[in-house]
Structure formats: C-alpha cells, structure tokens
Design a protein around this motif. Structure first.
Motif, mmCIF file in Angstrom:
data_model
loop_
_atom_site.group_PDB
_atom_site.id
_atom_site.type_symbol
_atom_site.label_atom_id
_atom_site.label_comp_id
_atom_site.label_asym_id
_atom_site.label_seq_id
_atom_site.Cartn_x
_atom_site.Cartn_y
_atom_site.Cartn_z
ATOM 1 N N ARG A 43 30.442 14.634 79.272
ATOM 2 C CA ARG A 43 29.903 13.458 78.585
ATOM 3 C C ARG A 43 28.439 13.237 78.956
ATOM 4 O O ARG A 43 27.618 12.897 78.098
ATOM 5 C CB ARG A 43 30.723 12.216 78.922
ATOM 6 N N ALA A 44 28.102 13.421 80.222
ATOM 7 C CA ALA A 44 26.712 13.241 80.652
ATOM 8 C C ALA A 44 25.808 14.259 79.955
ATOM 9 O O ALA A 44 24.724 13.913 79.470
ATOM 10 C CB ALA A 44 26.605 13.361 82.173
ATOM 11 N N HIS A 45 26.258 15.501 79.892
ATOM 12 C CA HIS A 45 25.458 16.532 79.228
ATOM 13 C C HIS A 45 25.324 16.238 77.730
ATOM 14 O O HIS A 45 24.234 16.346 77.157
ATOM 15 C CB HIS A 45 26.073 17.912 79.454
ATOM 16 N N GLY A 46 26.418 15.867 77.102
ATOM 17 C CA GLY A 46 26.373 15.516 75.687
ATOM 18 C C GLY A 46 25.469 14.324 75.429
ATOM 19 O O GLY A 46 24.736 14.290 74.437
ATOM 20 N N GLY A 47 25.502 13.353 76.333
ATOM 21 C CA GLY A 47 24.631 12.191 76.199
ATOM 22 C C GLY A 47 23.161 12.557 76.277
ATOM 23 O O GLY A 47 22.329 12.010 75.551
ATOM 24 N N ARG A 48 22.840 13.475 77.163
ATOM 25 C CA ARG A 48 21.441 13.924 77.270
ATOM 26 C C ARG A 48 21.027 14.710 76.028
ATOM 27 O O ARG A 48 19.957 14.479 75.456
ATOM 28 C CB ARG A 48 21.251 14.790 78.522
ATOM 29 N N MET A 49 21.878 15.637 75.613
ATOM 30 C CA MET A 49 21.537 16.508 74.489
ATOM 31 C C MET A 49 21.448 15.727 73.172
ATOM 32 O O MET A 49 20.428 15.769 72.474
ATOM 33 C CB MET A 49 22.581 17.616 74.362
ATOM 34 N N LEU A 50 22.505 15.015 72.825
ATOM 35 C CA LEU A 50 22.512 14.281 71.567
ATOM 36 C C LEU A 50 21.618 13.043 71.628
ATOM 37 O O LEU A 50 21.104 12.602 70.594
ATOM 38 C CB LEU A 50 23.940 13.900 71.182
ATOM 39 N N GLY A 51 21.419 12.513 72.826
ATOM 40 C CA GLY A 51 20.549 11.351 72.981
ATOM 41 C C GLY A 51 19.105 11.640 72.597
ATOM 42 O O GLY A 51 18.360 10.741 72.225
ATOM 43 N N ARG A 52 18.696 12.891 72.686
ATOM 44 C CA ARG A 52 17.345 13.280 72.260
ATOM 45 C C ARG A 52 17.264 13.465 70.743
ATOM 46 O O ARG A 52 16.227 13.220 70.139
ATOM 47 C CB ARG A 52 16.929 14.577 72.950
ATOM 48 N N LEU A 53 18.329 13.904 70.120
ATOM 49 C CA LEU A 53 18.330 14.233 68.698
ATOM 50 C C LEU A 53 18.672 13.056 67.790
ATOM 51 O O LEU A 53 18.023 12.856 66.757
ATOM 52 C CB LEU A 53 19.328 15.377 68.445
ATOM 53 N N MET A 54 19.672 12.301 68.161
ATOM 54 C CA MET A 54 20.232 11.320 67.240
ATOM 55 C C MET A 54 19.265 10.216 66.812
ATOM 56 O O MET A 54 19.332 9.789 65.651
ATOM 57 C CB MET A 54 21.524 10.722 67.817
ATOM 58 N N PRO A 55 18.353 9.739 67.661
ATOM 59 C CA PRO A 55 17.427 8.710 67.159
ATOM 60 C C PRO A 55 16.629 9.183 65.938
ATOM 61 O O PRO A 55 16.462 8.431 64.970
ATOM 62 C CB PRO A 55 16.495 8.440 68.348
ATOM 63 N N PHE A 56 16.177 10.420 65.956
ATOM 64 C CA PHE A 56 15.438 10.958 64.816
ATOM 65 C C PHE A 56 16.338 11.082 63.594
ATOM 66 O O PHE A 56 15.913 10.826 62.465
ATOM 67 C CB PHE A 56 14.826 12.318 65.178
ATOM 68 N N TRP A 57 17.577 11.488 63.829
ATOM 69 C CA TRP A 57 18.522 11.683 62.732
ATOM 70 C C TRP A 57 18.868 10.351 62.070
ATOM 71 O O TRP A 57 18.866 10.228 60.836
ATOM 72 C CB TRP A 57 19.778 12.345 63.269
ATOM 73 N N TYR A 58 19.153 9.325 62.890
ATOM 74 C CA TYR A 58 19.502 8.016 62.339
ATOM 75 C C TYR A 58 18.321 7.381 61.612
ATOM 76 O O TYR A 58 18.472 6.903 60.480
ATOM 77 C CB TYR A 58 19.990 7.081 63.456
ATOM 78 N N ILE A 59 17.155 7.382 62.241
ATOM 79 C CA ILE A 59 15.976 6.782 61.615
ATOM 80 C C ILE A 59 15.567 7.594 60.379
ATOM 81 O O ILE A 59 15.224 7.021 59.342
ATOM 82 C CB ILE A 59 14.809 6.670 62.621
ATOM 83 N N GLY A 60 15.609 8.912 60.483
ATOM 84 C CA GLY A 60 15.279 9.749 59.324
ATOM 85 C C GLY A 60 16.197 9.479 58.147
ATOM 86 O O GLY A 60 15.745 9.395 56.992
ATOM 87 N N SER A 61 17.485 9.336 58.411
ATOM 88 C CA SER A 61 18.447 9.038 57.345
ATOM 89 C C SER A 61 18.144 7.694 56.702
ATOM 90 O O SER A 61 18.193 7.552 55.472
ATOM 91 C CB SER A 61 19.867 9.026 57.912
ATOM 92 N N LEU A 62 17.815 6.727 57.526
ATOM 93 C CA LEU A 62 17.482 5.394 57.022
ATOM 94 C C LEU A 62 16.211 5.434 56.171
ATOM 95 O O LEU A 62 16.164 4.866 55.070
ATOM 96 C CB LEU A 62 17.326 4.424 58.196
ATOM 97 N N VAL A 63 15.192 6.114 56.648
ATOM 98 C CA VAL A 63 13.921 6.205 55.910
ATOM 99 C C VAL A 63 14.130 6.911 54.573
ATOM 100 O O VAL A 63 13.649 6.440 53.522
ATOM 101 C CB VAL A 63 12.845 6.908 56.763
ATOM 102 N N LEU A 64 14.846 8.026 54.579
ATOM 103 C CA LEU A 64 15.096 8.742 53.326
ATOM 104 C C LEU A 64 15.900 7.882 52.345
ATOM 105 O O LEU A 64 15.629 7.894 51.135
ATOM 106 C CB LEU A 64 15.811 10.062 53.593
ATOM 107 N N SER A 65 16.854 7.127 52.859
ATOM 108 C CA SER A 65 17.633 6.239 51.983
ATOM 109 C C SER A 65 16.749 5.147 51.386
ATOM 110 O O SER A 65 16.893 4.796 50.206
ATOM 111 C CB SER A 65 18.790 5.599 52.762
#
Length: 148
Positions: A43-65
């Motif tokens: 979980r700690a490793h997943g949190g570090r890995m996805l924690g770097r990617l997901m903010p861009f993915w969520y904000i990018g999805s919102l902006v494109l929408s």
C-alpha cells in the motif's frame, strides 16, 4: 476536432475509472491477502507511485471535460458533460479533502514506523475510495451517454 476531444476525454476518464476500480476491488484484496507486513508495504508503494500520477489524471480529466462542455454547449449531450464535470469536481474534492491526507501519511510508513492504527486508517481510505470510484464511474457514464 470536437470528436477527437470527446474520444480522448472519454478514453482518459475510462482508463482512470479502470485503474481506480482495480485498486479498489482487485489490488487491495490482493494486498490484504499478503503475509505479514507485505500488505502495508504494498500500500505504501502504491501510494507513492499512484500519488504522483493521479493528480494529473484527475485534473486533466476535469479540464478536458470542461473544454468539451464549452465546445459543445449548443449541442445535444452538453448537459450530460456538465454533470460529468460536476462529478469530476466532486471526485477531486474528495481526493484532496479525504484521501490525500491519509495517503500522504501512509506512503511513508514502514513496519518500523507505522502507527498502531495503520490498519484502521487504511480501511478508512478504502471506504472513501469506494465512494470516489462510484462518483467517477457515474462521471464516465455521463460522458459515454453524451456521445450518443
């Protein structure tokens, strides 16, 4: 150009839904079945890995929408895109207010420094994550419906 925007937005949100669904209903169950400290380490490793990617993915999805909603304002389905955008805003707020604080703590934990209630905090994160998955699935559904 609008068609390309619609496809890219829908695919991007759909992939995000797939990743988050997988985390909720596949990966976390696998992690929970691992022996000893492996669950917490995964979980700690997943949190570090996805924690770097997901903010861009969520904000990018919102902006494109939002761009889609503006570009297609006078067309059928624009209201559905606005609803999807509103749901994506909710998902970002849920992330920032509920999930990120827990993730920021848990991604630094090791078996030696984790708090006594680490499992309860992980379970709380899971519950919030299930709700966020439901929100982004709904957003994706509205985007897909807007295409037809």
């Amino acid at each position: 150009m609008l068609n390309a925007l619609q496809v890219v937005t829908t695919v991007l949100v759909g992939l995000m839904v797939g990743v988050e669904f997988s985390v909720a209903f596949v990966m976390n169950r696998i992690f929970n079945a691992l022996p000893e400290d492996s669950d917490q380490l995964a979980r700690a490793h997943g949190g570090r890995m996805l924690g770097r990617l997901m903010p861009f993915w969520y904000i990018g999805s919102l902006v494109l929408s939002a761009i889609w909603a503006v570009a297609a304002w006078d067309r059928s389905g624009a209201g559905l895109v606005v609803i999807a955008g509103a749901l994506l805003i909710v998902s970002v707020l849920m992330s920032v207010l509920l999930l990120v604080p827990i993730n920021n703590r848990s991604k630094t934990w090791t078996p030696e420094n984790r708090p006594a209630d680490w499992k309860q905090q992980s379970n709380r994160w899971d519950r919030y994550h299930y709700a966020r998955v439901a929100v982004i699935v709904a957003a994706f559904t509205f985007l897909a419906a807007a295409l037809v």
